[in-house]
Design a protein around this motif. Structure first.
Motif, PDB file in Angstrom:
ATOM      1  N   ARG A 119     -30.607 -20.151 -16.741  1.00 30.66           N
ATOM      2  CA  ARG A 119     -32.226 -20.321 -15.504  1.00 30.66           C
ATOM      3  C   ARG A 119     -32.495 -21.992 -16.457  1.00 30.66           C
ATOM      4  N   VAL A 120     -32.735 -23.363 -15.320  1.00 40.91           N
ATOM      5  CA  VAL A 120     -33.478 -24.350 -15.833  1.00 40.91           C
ATOM      6  C   VAL A 120     -34.156 -24.141 -15.019  1.00 40.91           C
ATOM      7  N   ARG A 121     -35.714 -24.374 -15.641  1.00 41.54           N
ATOM      8  CA  ARG A 121     -36.849 -24.962 -14.165  1.00 41.54           C
ATOM      9  C   ARG A 121     -36.930 -26.467 -14.384  1.00 41.54           C
ATOM     10  N   TRP A 122     -37.123 -27.006 -13.681  1.00 45.93           N
ATOM     11  CA  TRP A 122     -37.648 -28.308 -13.211  1.00 45.93           C
ATOM     12  C   TRP A 122     -38.492 -28.605 -13.058  1.00 45.93           C
ATOM     13  N   SER A 123     -39.500 -30.042 -12.644  1.00 44.07           N
ATOM     14  CA  SER A 123     -40.080 -30.245 -12.841  1.00 44.07           C
ATOM     15  C   SER A 123     -40.570 -31.351 -11.821  1.00 44.07           C
ATOM     16  N   TRP A 124     -41.238 -31.677 -11.025  1.00 38.61           N
ATOM     17  CA  TRP A 124     -41.241 -33.511  -9.921  1.00 38.61           C
ATOM     18  C   TRP A 124     -43.234 -33.355 -10.432  1.00 38.61           C
ATOM     19  N   ASP A 125     -43.049 -34.777  -9.530  1.00 35.84           N
ATOM     20  CA  ASP A 125     -44.653 -34.945  -9.312  1.00 35.84           C
ATOM     21  C   ASP A 125     -46.244 -33.874  -8.651  1.00 35.84           C
ATOM     22  N   ASP A 126     -45.021 -33.502  -8.010  1.00 42.64           N
ATOM     23  CA  ASP A 126     -46.068 -31.861  -7.378  1.00 42.64           C
ATOM     24  C   ASP A 126     -45.555 -30.939  -6.972  1.00 42.64           C
ATOM     25  N   GLY A 127     -45.304 -30.217  -8.325  1.00 44.63           N
ATOM     26  CA  GLY A 127     -45.190 -29.084  -8.377  1.00 44.63           C
ATOM     27  C   GLY A 127     -43.425 -28.551  -9.416  1.00 44.63           C
ATOM     28  N   SER A 128     -43.040 -27.770  -9.360  1.00 42.53           N
ATOM     29  CA  SER A 128     -42.343 -27.317  -9.977  1.00 42.53           C
ATOM     30  C   SER A 128     -40.909 -26.046  -9.689  1.00 42.53           C
ATOM     31  N   TRP A 129     -39.659 -26.076 -10.127  1.00 45.81           N
ATOM     32  CA  TRP A 129     -39.175 -24.902  -9.059  1.00 45.81           C
ATOM     33  C   TRP A 129     -38.108 -25.179 -10.202  1.00 45.81           C
ATOM     34  N   ASN A 130     -37.298 -23.550  -9.456  1.00 46.79           N
ATOM     35  CA  ASN A 130     -35.997 -22.914 -10.651  1.00 46.79           C
ATOM     36  C   ASN A 130     -34.792 -23.288 -10.218  1.00 46.79           C
ATOM     37  N   GLU A 131     -33.846 -23.474 -11.074  1.00 45.91           N
ATOM     38  CA  GLU A 131     -32.994 -23.099 -10.832  1.00 45.91           C
ATOM     39  C   GLU A 131     -31.793 -22.289 -11.931  1.00 45.91           C
ATOM     40  N   TRP A 132     -32.034 -20.822 -10.855  1.00 43.84           N
ATOM     41  CA  TRP A 132     -31.236 -19.858 -11.590  1.00 43.84           C
ATOM     42  C   TRP A 132     -29.020 -19.576 -11.446  1.00 43.84           C
ATOM     43  N   LEU A 133     -28.518 -19.990 -12.421  1.00 41.86           N
ATOM     44  CA  LEU A 133     -26.889 -20.142 -12.799  1.00 41.86           C
ATOM     45  C   LEU A 133     -26.622 -18.609 -12.912  1.00 41.86           C
ATOM     46  N   CYS A 134     -25.769 -18.432 -11.769  1.00 40.37           N
ATOM     47  CA  CYS A 134     -25.247 -17.602 -11.280  1.00 40.37           C
ATOM     48  C   CYS A 134     -23.910 -17.520 -11.750  1.00 40.37           C
TER      49      CYS A 134
END
Lengths: 446, 222
Positions: free
Chosen positions: B73-88
Motif C-alpha cells: 500500500r501507498v498512502r497519498w495526501s493532497w491539500d484536502d485529505g489523503s487516500w490509500n492505493e492498495w497493491l493487488c
C-alpha cells in the motif's frame, strides 16, 4: 507481523485546540474536517497535527440524532459522524453523515419531518436535462438552479466544510427517490436519496418520529396511491365477480312459468296469468316466450303487467318468428322460436300478466297455391297452427338478478366512493407535491 | 519468492516477484530495493497514520473472475485529505491498484500511454496543466477530468513496484466516465504513467480477510 486477530480500534480521540474538549474521530483516515461538538470550532484533521481553522466559542447545536448514534437500515449498521444544516433561500434541511468502515458513507436527510437515505453515485446519470436514468429508473426534473448553503456544522467530514459553503444544485425525482446534482467551481457530485418512512428512522436511530411533511417532500410517494391501486384491482375483481355471479344465477329468480294455447284459426287471443310477486323495491323483469311448434310463421306477443293494488300497468312486446325454406343455396332458416321482452324497473307489488297474442302463418307469395277460386286445387300449404298437437306458447317470467340495482348501489358505496375519495386525496397530495417544483407551472406530468 | 534478512535490522523480508522490486521492512520500515547485486536500502519509510480502512495486507478477492491478494500500500495526501492505493497481486503475476478514497473503491491497472493514444492525455503527459471538466476520449469512451493536483506520499507498506518514500511528490489527474470507469494519469518530471479501471464495491470483489475493526460487524462476501 502484529496479531492479525486483534481488532483494530474503530475511533481515535483528539483534543480540540480551542476548547480542549475530547473529540472522537470515527472515520480516521477519511476525515479532513471536524467541527468540534463542544465549541463549534472548525478543525483540520488531514495532517497528523490537528489545526484550528475557524475559532468559534459557542455552544454547538444539539442534534436530533447525537454524534456516535448507531442505527441499522436494510441490515447494515451506520454511525452518525457528522451533521450539517443547509438552506436554499429559506428552505432549510438537515443532513446527517453516516459511516460504516466496511460500507463507506451514506446520508440521512431530514426535511420538515420527512426522511431520506442518500448515497453518492460513482456513475453519472444518463439522459438529458429533461429526464435522467439511473439503474433503469427514470427521473423527472423538479428543482433547478438552486443554491444550497451550509448554515451550521457539527462533527467530522471527508472534505473541507465550513459555514457559508455553497453549491449549485439541481434535483430530479421519481416516486420514492430523488437524484441530486451538486456543483461547485471544481467538481460535480451526483447523489441519489430514497424516501424512508419516519417510523423506520425513529425505530433505527431513536429519534422522535417526524410529523407528516406538508407540502410533501418532492420524492415522497403518495400515501393514497397504494390504496387507489388496490381499490382499482378490487373494483375490477368485484365487477368480474358480479358478472360471474349473474351468469351462475341465470338471470335471477323465476316468478311464473306456464303455457297458453294458440288457436288454429289465428284469431286475436288474450290470457291473464299470475299472480307475479315482485319483492324488491325495483327490479328488471324479463318475460320469455318459447313456441316449440313455430314454423314459417310468427306469434305477436304483447305483455301488460298490471299491479293489482293500483292498476298501474307496464307494457312490453316482442314477437317470436321463425321461417325455413329451400332455395338454390339449400336449406335456410331465419328468426327464432323464442323471444324475450324486458321491463326495465318495476316497483314491488303483486301483478297479473295480461298477454295479447295472435298466431300467424306465412305463405310464400312466390309459391303456387292453386287458384283463387279453388284454394285447395294446388299443393297443400302447410300451417303450423294446424298440427295434430295444438301449439302453445311457453311463458316464463323471471326477475333479472346479479346486475340488479341493489348490488350496483352497494358496489358504488363500498368500492367506488372510497376509491373516488382515494383519488381526491392522491390528487391533492400530488398537487401539493408538484406545487413545490420549479417546473410546476409548465409541467403537465412533472 | 525470495526471503532475505533486512540489511538494516536483520528481520526477514520476502520478495514475491522480480516485477515488484521494492519492499518496506515490516519491522524497521526501511524502504528496500532488490537488484541483481542483492538488497539495498533506498531510504527510511514512515509509520502509517491511524485509519479505519477495511483493507489490510493479505485481503483477498476477485476482480473480473481473477483472484488477487493485497500485498502493498501507498498512502497519498493532497491539500484536502489523503487516500490509500492498495497493491493487488493477481494470479499469473499481474498487478493492479485498489484505490480507496472517501469510502469508495476503484480498481485500476497500468496501461502504456502510447496504447491509449489520447491527444488530451499526451498533452498533459508532456507538461500541460489538466483542467477539470475537460474531456479525453479513451477507447471511444469520453472521460472527464475530475480533478488535478500535486500529491505526496505519506507512507507505504508491503511490496511495491517502485520506491515510494515519504515526501515523494507527483502530479496526479483523475478522470471519470459516466459508466463508472475511472482512470488517472500521474506525472513526475517528464515521465507519466496511466492507470485505467473502474469503481468497484467490496461486495463485488467478494473481498475477504478484511481488517477486523472493533465494534463493527465484518461483512461476509462470496
Amino acid at each position: 507481523m502484529a496479531d492479525a486477530a486483534v481488532a483494530q480500534p474503530a475511533a481515535k480521540a483528539l483534543s480540540c485546540p480551542n476548547c480542549g474538549g475530547t473529540v472522537t474521530l470515527r472515520a480516521a483516515g477519511y476525515s479532513v474536517t471536524v467541527a468540534c461538538e463542544y465549541c463549534a470550532s472548525i478543525l483540520d484533521v488531514s495532517q497528523p497535527e490537528v489545526r484550528l481553522v475557524t475559532r468559534y466559542n459557542e455552544k454547538a447545536s444539539r442534534l436530533a440524532i447525537p454524534l456516535g448514534t448507531r442505527g441499522t437500515l436494510d441490515g447494515t449498521e451506520w454511525e452518525v459522524v457528522g451533521w450539517m444544516a443547509r438552506d436554499d433561500s429559506g428552505y432549510p434541511w438537515e443532513e446527517f453523515l453516516l459511516f460504516n468502515p466496511y460500507h463507506g458513507y451514506r446520508w440521512l436527510i431530514e426535511q420538515r419531518g420527512g426522511w431520506s437515505f442518500g448515497e453518492q453515485l460513482t456513475r453519472t446519470p444518463e439522459g438529458s436535462w429533461g429526464g435522467l436514468k439511473v439503474d433503469g429508473e427514470s427521473y423527472k426534473p423538479f428543482f433547478a438552479d438552486g443554491t444550497a448553503r451550509v448554515t451550521d456544522v457539527v462533527g467530522e467530514f471527508y472534505w473541507r466544510v465550513k459555514r457559508g459553503d455553497t453549491v449549485r444544485t439541481d434535483d430530479w425525482v421519481r416516486p420514492g427517490a430523488m437524484l441530486s446534482r451538486e456543483a461547485d467551481g471544481k467538481e460535480v457530485n451526483w447523489s441519489r436519496s430514497r424516501w424512508v418512512p419516519a417510523a423506520t428512522i425513529a425505530a433505527a436511530f431513536g429519534v422522535a418520529a417526524g410529523g407528516k411533511p406538508w407540502p410533501p417532500l418532492p420524492h415522497q410517494p403518495s400515501p393514497a396511491l397504494p390504496f387507489v391501486k388496490g381499490g382499482i384491482v378490487i373494483a375490477i375483481l368485484a365487477f368480474l365477480a358480479l358478472l360471474v355471479g349473474a351468469s351462475i344465477t341465470g338471470g335471477g329468480r323465476s316468478l311464473w312459468n306456464g303455457s297458453i294455447a294458440i288457436a288454429a284459426d289465428g284469431r286475436d287471443q288474450q290470457a291473464t296469468v299470475g299472480p307475479i310477486e315482485l319483492t324488491r323495491p325495483y327490479q328488471r323483469v324479463r318475460v320469455s316466450a318459447d313456441v316449440p311448434a313455430l314454423s314459417n310463421g310468427w306469434v305477436d306477443l304483447d305483455y301488460t303487467l298490471v299491479d293489482r293494488k293500483n292498476q298501474a300497468s307496464y307494457t312490453a312486446s316482442k314477437a317470436a318468428e321463425r321461417y325455413t325454406g329451400r332455395d338454390s343455396d339449400g336449406d335456410w332458416s331465419e328468426g327464432d322460436q323464442t323471444a324475450g321482452a324486458d321491463f326495465a324497473a318495476l316497483p314491488a307489488g303483486t301483478y297479473d300478466l295480461v298477454i295479447d297474442y295472435k298466431g300467424n302463418n306465412w305463405v310464400d307469395p312466390n309459391k303456387s297455391s292453386g287458384n283463387f277460386w279453388d284454394p285447395g286445387a294446388g299443393e297443400q300449404t302447410p300451417d303450423w297452427r294446424r298440427d295434430a298437437v295444438q301449439p302453445q306458447v311457453n311463458i316464463s317470467v323471471r326477475s333479472r338478478g346479479g346486475a340488479g340495482g341493489g348490488v350496483f348501489v352497494l358496489m358504488l358505496i363500498l368500492i367506488v366512493l372510497p376509491l373516488g375519495a382515494g383519488f381526491l386525496i392522491h390528487a391533492r397530495f400530488e398537487g401539493a407535491r408538484r406545487g413545490e417544483s420549479d417546473f410546476a407551472s409548465g409541467g403537465d406530468d412533472g | 519468492m525470495l526471503t532475505l534478512p533486512c540489511p538494516n535490522c536483520g528481520a526477514p523480508v520476502t520478495f514475491r516477484s522480480p516485477a515488484l522490486p521494492n519492499r518496506v521492512c515490516d519491522h524497521c520500515r526501511s524502504m528496500l530495493v532488490r537488484s541483481d547485486a542483492g538488497v539495498g536500502i533506498a531510504g527510511q519509510g514512515a509509520a502509517l497514520p491511524f485509519d479505519v480502512s477495511p483493507i489490510q495486507i493479505g485481503t483477498r478477492g476477485r476482480f473480473d473472475g481473477r483472484a488477487f491478494e493485497v500485498i502493498g500500500r501507498v498512502r497519498w495526501s493532497w491539500d484536502d485529505g489523503s487516500w490509500n492505493e492498495w497493491l493487488c497481486l493477481f494470479e499469473g503475476g499481474a498487478h493492479g491498484w485498489l484505490g480507496e478514497a472517501m469510502g469508495d473503491f476503484m480498481m485500476t491497472f497500468e496501461r502504456p500511454l502510447a496504447e491509449v493514444r489520447s491527444a488530451e492525455l499526451d498533452r498533459i503527459a508532456r507538461g500541460a496543466p489538466a483542467l477539470p471538466g475537460r474531456k479525453a476520449e479513451i477507447d471511444g469512451e469520453e472521460l472527464a477530468i475530475a480533478d488535478a493536483r500535486q500529491v505526496s506520499c505519506i507512507a507505504a507498506e508491503g511490496e511495491l513496484p517502485f520506491t515510494a518514500l515519504p515526501g515523494w511528490t507527483i502530479y496526479s489527474v483523475d478522470l471519470k466516465a459516466a459508466s463508472g470507469r475511472a482512470a488517472s494519469l500521474q506525472r513526475e518530471g517528464d515521465e507519466a504513467w496511466f492507470y485505467d479501471g473502474r469503481y468497484v464495491t467490496l461486495a463485488e470483489l467478494s473481498a475477504n480477510n478484511l481488517r477486523a475493526i472493533e465494534g463493527w460487524t465484518m461483512p461476509r462476501y462470496g
